[in-house]
Design a protein around this motif. Sequence first.
Motif, PDB file in Angstrom:
ATOM      1  N   ASN A 174       2.599   4.724  -4.809  1.00  0.00           N
ATOM      2  CA  ASN A 174       1.226   5.539  -5.471  1.00  0.00           C
ATOM      3  C   ASN A 174       0.548   4.902  -3.902  1.00  0.00           C
ATOM      4  O   ASN A 174      -0.642   5.770  -4.121  1.00  0.00           O
ATOM      5  CB  ASN A 174       0.234   3.931  -6.336  1.00  0.00           C
ATOM      6  CG  ASN A 174       1.485   4.013  -7.560  1.00  0.00           C
ATOM      7  OD1 ASN A 174       2.070   4.531  -7.779  1.00  0.00           O
ATOM      8  ND2 ASN A 174       0.696   3.369  -8.244  1.00  0.00           N
ATOM      9  N   LYS A 175       0.256   4.378  -2.780  1.00  0.00           N
ATOM     10  CA  LYS A 175      -0.332   4.471  -2.123  1.00  0.00           C
ATOM     11  C   LYS A 175      -0.073   5.786  -0.895  1.00  0.00           C
ATOM     12  O   LYS A 175      -0.191   5.943   0.100  1.00  0.00           O
ATOM     13  CB  LYS A 175      -0.453   3.436  -1.144  1.00  0.00           C
ATOM     14  CG  LYS A 175      -0.843   2.312  -1.387  1.00  0.00           C
ATOM     15  CD  LYS A 175      -1.198   0.780  -0.950  1.00  0.00           C
ATOM     16  CE  LYS A 175      -1.500   0.090  -2.065  1.00  0.00           C
ATOM     17  NZ  LYS A 175      -1.544  -0.940  -0.431  1.00  0.00           N
ATOM     18  N   MET A 176       1.145   6.202  -1.069  1.00  0.00           N
ATOM     19  CA  MET A 176       2.025   7.504  -0.089  1.00  0.00           C
ATOM     20  C   MET A 176       2.686   8.281  -1.248  1.00  0.00           C
ATOM     21  O   MET A 176       3.895   8.575  -2.053  1.00  0.00           O
ATOM     22  CB  MET A 176       3.817   6.733   0.276  1.00  0.00           C
ATOM     23  CG  MET A 176       2.904   5.522   1.808  1.00  0.00           C
ATOM     24  SD  MET A 176       4.516   5.214   2.175  1.00  0.00           S
ATOM     25  CE  MET A 176       5.529   4.253   0.798  1.00  0.00           C
ATOM     26  N   PRO A 177       1.693   9.404  -1.809  1.00  0.00           N
ATOM     27  CA  PRO A 177       2.142   9.986  -2.804  1.00  0.00           C
ATOM     28  C   PRO A 177       2.856  11.283  -2.221  1.00  0.00           C
ATOM     29  O   PRO A 177       3.848  12.355  -3.676  1.00  0.00           O
ATOM     30  CB  PRO A 177       1.189  10.370  -3.440  1.00  0.00           C
ATOM     31  CG  PRO A 177      -0.042  10.453  -2.858  1.00  0.00           C
ATOM     32  CD  PRO A 177       0.156   9.190  -1.855  1.00  0.00           C
ATOM     33  N   ALA A 236       3.807   1.631 -16.619  1.00  0.00           N
ATOM     34  CA  ALA A 236       2.383   2.271 -16.433  1.00  0.00           C
ATOM     35  C   ALA A 236       1.812   1.891 -15.203  1.00  0.00           C
ATOM     36  O   ALA A 236       0.654   2.411 -14.954  1.00  0.00           O
ATOM     37  CB  ALA A 236       1.286   0.945 -17.582  1.00  0.00           C
ATOM     38  N   LEU A 237       2.355   0.803 -14.171  1.00  0.00           N
ATOM     39  CA  LEU A 237       1.618   1.734 -13.174  1.00  0.00           C
ATOM     40  C   LEU A 237       2.028   2.396 -12.078  1.00  0.00           C
ATOM     41  O   LEU A 237       1.299   2.679 -11.564  1.00  0.00           O
ATOM     42  CB  LEU A 237       2.124  -0.200 -12.605  1.00  0.00           C
ATOM     43  CG  LEU A 237       1.783  -0.372 -11.079  1.00  0.00           C
ATOM     44  CD1 LEU A 237       0.413  -0.675 -11.073  1.00  0.00           C
ATOM     45  CD2 LEU A 237       2.533  -0.930 -10.367  1.00  0.00           C
ATOM     46  N   VAL A 273       4.574  -0.477   2.816  1.00  0.00           N
ATOM     47  CA  VAL A 273       3.821   0.852   2.780  1.00  0.00           C
ATOM     48  C   VAL A 273       4.105   0.917   4.977  1.00  0.00           C
ATOM     49  O   VAL A 273       4.487   1.961   5.500  1.00  0.00           O
ATOM     50  CB  VAL A 273       2.765   1.405   2.961  1.00  0.00           C
ATOM     51  CG1 VAL A 273       1.952   2.198   3.665  1.00  0.00           C
ATOM     52  CG2 VAL A 273       2.336   1.412   1.450  1.00  0.00           C
ATOM     53  N   ALA A 274       3.287  -0.006   5.395  1.00  0.00           N
ATOM     54  CA  ALA A 274       3.581  -0.098   7.036  1.00  0.00           C
ATOM     55  C   ALA A 274       5.379  -0.412   7.982  1.00  0.00           C
ATOM     56  O   ALA A 274       5.379   0.608   8.711  1.00  0.00           O
ATOM     57  CB  ALA A 274       2.858  -1.388   7.562  1.00  0.00           C
ATOM     58  N   CYS A 275       5.623  -0.603   7.126  1.00  0.00           N
ATOM     59  CA  CYS A 275       7.240  -1.260   7.704  1.00  0.00           C
ATOM     60  C   CYS A 275       8.293   0.227   7.100  1.00  0.00           C
ATOM     61  O   CYS A 275       8.995   1.011   8.140  1.00  0.00           O
ATOM     62  CB  CYS A 275       8.121  -1.912   6.237  1.00  0.00           C
ATOM     63  SG  CYS A 275       9.599  -2.964   7.863  1.00  0.00           S
TER      64      CYS A 275
END
Length: 371
Positions: free
Chosen positions: A223-226, A244-245, A323-325
């Motif tokens: 969700n943070k990397m669309p 739903a998430l 995300v960082a990885c």
Amino acid sequence: MKVAIVHDWLTTWAGAEKALAELLNCFPQAEIFTIVNFLEEGTIPALNRHVIHTSFIQRMPWARTRYRQYLPLMPLAVEQFDLKGFDLILSSSHAVAKGVISDPSAVHICYCYSPMRYAWDMQHQYLRQSGKEKGLMSWLMRWQLYRLRQWDYISAQRVDHFIAISSYIKRRIETFYRREADVIYPPVDVDKFCYDRPREHFYLTASRMVPYKRIDLVIEAFNKMPDKQLVVIGDGPDYAKLAALAGSNVIMMGYQSDSVLIDHLERSQAFLFMAEEDFGILPVEAQAAGAPVIGYGVGGLAETTLNNVSGLWVKEQSSDALVACIEHFEASKRLDPSLFSPKVCRQSAERFTTANFVQAMQSLVKKHLLH
């Protein structure tokens, strides 16, 4: 030689049952003892050649769908199996199978997937997830788990030799049972995967949808990397909540056949795995399919993947760390496309072949029988 193989219960085809099938191939004369058997005929072809004994719980009301609710009766049930006359007892245990009472002249070897997590270190999480943290029912369950821990420790002392599925579980056996254990990793059928297919621009995760698998963290990360695509395969109690998430770049496929899962493993950029797992067969299967594994570098994953070789370890169970990885993974691949190659991933997986399992198990059983 008369051999008895004691397995907790036969209700699904999962990692423990795959190991059981190979144990049966090692000992084709063995008889099987299990709390309940509700597998459809043919699910495990190796079972067809063996006599199967079940406990009284098999005949209890609603046992087919609610057998786990009979857990307080399972210690009693497993102790009722008559193992007189058997020379070798092999218990395949993540719950109560190791608690059988064997003939003193027999050798009892336990292949242990884990001491019961819900009775030991995950008791509080188990109570929280079942909504039993407070009140009279909470104290009743805590008392039952307390008694179950007592039985679990006492029954562990009946085992002659423990074999753990990983060094991580070896440590848990030492902590909770005060027993030493050898380590033999579970068998993985690496040969059913092709590792040199072209890679596509999607990431994959697959699991039963339950809280400890932490699929929520993987979805939150995407969700943070669309701009990146995630495919999620699997079903379970948390599916609706996770669906739903999920953002628009997350494809929720639900339950899929083995062939569909294999196809996606063989085409994915990488396989994501954020659970703290005892061993984890799927990360090994991903490597067998040529996919590097990006996951929480604790527990079984720290033994099945080679950091910076066949995968990358995430330092903490958080979406930001994942995300960082992933960003580090992609940057490393841009600098050196040969990193995390499918061939290297496949070589890592080949440490866990069925042939290695069979050879190690037969050798260790022979050693303990001779001594």
